[in-house]
Design an enzyme around this catalytic site. Structure first.
Site, short mmCIF file in Angstrom:
data_model
loop_
_atom_site.label_atom_id
_atom_site.label_comp_id
_atom_site.label_asym_id
_atom_site.label_seq_id
_atom_site.Cartn_x
_atom_site.Cartn_y
_atom_site.Cartn_z
N LYS A 146 -8.49 -0.67 -9.24
CA LYS A 146 -9.20 -1.27 -8.11
C LYS A 146 -10.30 -0.33 -7.60
O LYS A 146 -10.06 0.86 -7.45
CB LYS A 146 -8.21 -1.57 -6.98
N HIS A 175 -13.77 -1.63 -1.40
CA HIS A 175 -12.83 -1.25 -0.33
C HIS A 175 -13.12 -2.04 0.95
O HIS A 175 -13.00 -1.53 2.06
CB HIS A 175 -12.90 0.25 -0.05
N SER A 190 0.82 -1.21 0.00
CA SER A 190 0.00 0.00 0.00
C SER A 190 0.86 1.26 0.00
O SER A 190 1.96 1.30 0.56
CB SER A 190 -0.89 0.00 1.25
N TYR A 250 -2.46 5.41 -4.30
CA TYR A 250 -3.54 6.37 -4.07
C TYR A 250 -3.21 7.63 -4.86
O TYR A 250 -2.08 8.15 -4.77
CB TYR A 250 -3.67 6.72 -2.60
#
Length: 384
Positions: free
Chosen positions: A252, A276, A107, A130
């Site tokens: 995603k 999520h 992540s 992100y």
């Protein structure tokens, strides 16, 4: 406790060994948690066809994900704060995934940095991105993932605005974490966890601290991170990311057939049907409920993966029966990590692989790539 037999056994162990605020961070959904619960419970609506007196020998679970060979149709999903479930948690999880022959996805909001994980593993892993307001930082993050040899980029699209998670609010958990008397008492109640954390230098967001101007510690990170979610994220941003990355890209957070069609137009290699983990839009359908409609929308134009509620090999196989190419797990590997570190993650992967293998055989199949709707009694249960 006797040797764990399934993921639920590891969940119970993790609850006893990880401070409540960090355990709750992993094991929670947004608002009423209805979507979080449905992600798992909706798999129960699908029923296998059991077959007998067929050749079940020489079974094969191997397949590919975005062109990469995997030992079974499974990847470890990106999860933030993994290194607060167990000290150096991302490194331990990546090693376990490497040994099992499945992808590990790091992540953006990991505790161990891209470079840390690369230095402690032998094979390429995936990196999750992100898309934040600070595009210069995002560009450099992509470059760092390339330099570390990451073999796929997973772009998360469903965190433009943060969904409220009541357990985090009640525990006072923030990103980055801040500590109160209550949280310190939780840590004192888990001395094993505390001793491991004292023994590592990795306790901040390794991909951010020291890589953004003015962000040198957890205090300065707090104000920056609060402003970084980008509500203006659009499909046009994917073109820029794809060009800068230059390798396999996975989108995603797809939960609607129209969005799936738009994802195909970006030229991405795969999409992940994902809500999520039920942590964003509460009241949305489960991922397995939306999988058939999304598959109908895109056909063979793009590889379709799925996450959410996959805690057993049986759930993995049901998703494959409906047409998913592969599956992801988040909470199950976090339970194994929080309970027993790298060994726990390895055992969770072993358990899931065994469940998948035995279920495949009892359905009368030998090759996971030949599984399909014909292996279910009611494949149209989610038809609209």
């Amino acid at each position: 406790m006797a040797k764990p037999c399934d993921v639920l056994d590891y969940q119970r162990l993790a609850r006893r060994r990880v401070p409540r605020m960090f355990y709750d961070y992993a094991d929670s959904g947004s608002w009423s948690e209805s979507t979080y619960r449905a992600n798992a419970s909706d798999f129960d609506k699908l029923k296998f066809r059991q077959r007998v007196a067929v050749d079940m020998s020489d079974r094969n679970l191997e397949t590919t994900m975005v062109g990469q060979a995997v030992s079974m149709p499974l990847a470890l999903a990106p999860t933030g704060l993994t290194g607060l479930q167990w000290a150096d948690g991302e490194i331990h999880a990546a090693r376990a995934a490497e040994k099992a022959g499945v992808p590990f996805t790091l992540s953006t909001m990991s505790i161990c940095s891209i470079e840390d994980v690369a230095a402690h593993t032998a094979k390429p892993f995936w990196f999750q991105l992100y898309v934040m307001r600070d595009r210069d930082f995002i560009g450099r993050l992509i470059d760092r993932a390339k330099a570390a040899g990451c073999s796929a980029l997973v772009v998360t699209l469903d965190l433009q605005i943060l969904g409220q998670r009541h357990k985090d609010v009640r525990n006072g958990l923030s990103a980055p974490p801040s500590f109160s008397v209550n949280s310190l008492l939780q840590i004192m109640a888990r001395p094993g966890w505390a001793m491991r954390m004292l023994g590592t230098k990795r306790r901040g967001f390794g991909n951010v601290i020291g890589h953004v101007k003015g962000i040198e510690n957890m205090t300065s990170l707090s104000e920056w991170s609060a402003k970084q979610l980008d509500p203006k994220l659009s499909w046009d941003d994917i073109a820029w990311i794809k060009e800068r990355w230059g390798g396999p890209i996975i989108l995603k957070g797809i939960m609607d057939p129209e969005d799936a069609k738009l994802a195909v137009k970006t030229g991405a290699d795969a999409i992940v049907v994902s809500n999520h983990g039920g942590r964003q839009l509460d009241g949305a359908p489960s991922t397995i409920e939306m999988l058939p409609a999304i598959l109908d929308a895109v056909g063979d134009d793009i590889e379709v993966h799925i996450d959410g509620g996959i805690h057993t090999g049986q759930a993995m196989l049901k998703a494959l029966c409906l047409g998913a190419k592969s599956t992801y797990i988040g909470r199950p590997f976090l339970y194994g990590l929080g309970a027993a570190g790298e060994a726990g993650v390895s055992d969770v992967l072993r358990i899931l692989k065994n469940e998948l293998d035995v279920t495949l055989a009892l359905c009368g199949e030998r090759d996971v790539q030949r599984i399909g709707r014909h292996n279910l009694y009611n494949p149209d249960v989610f038809s609209r």
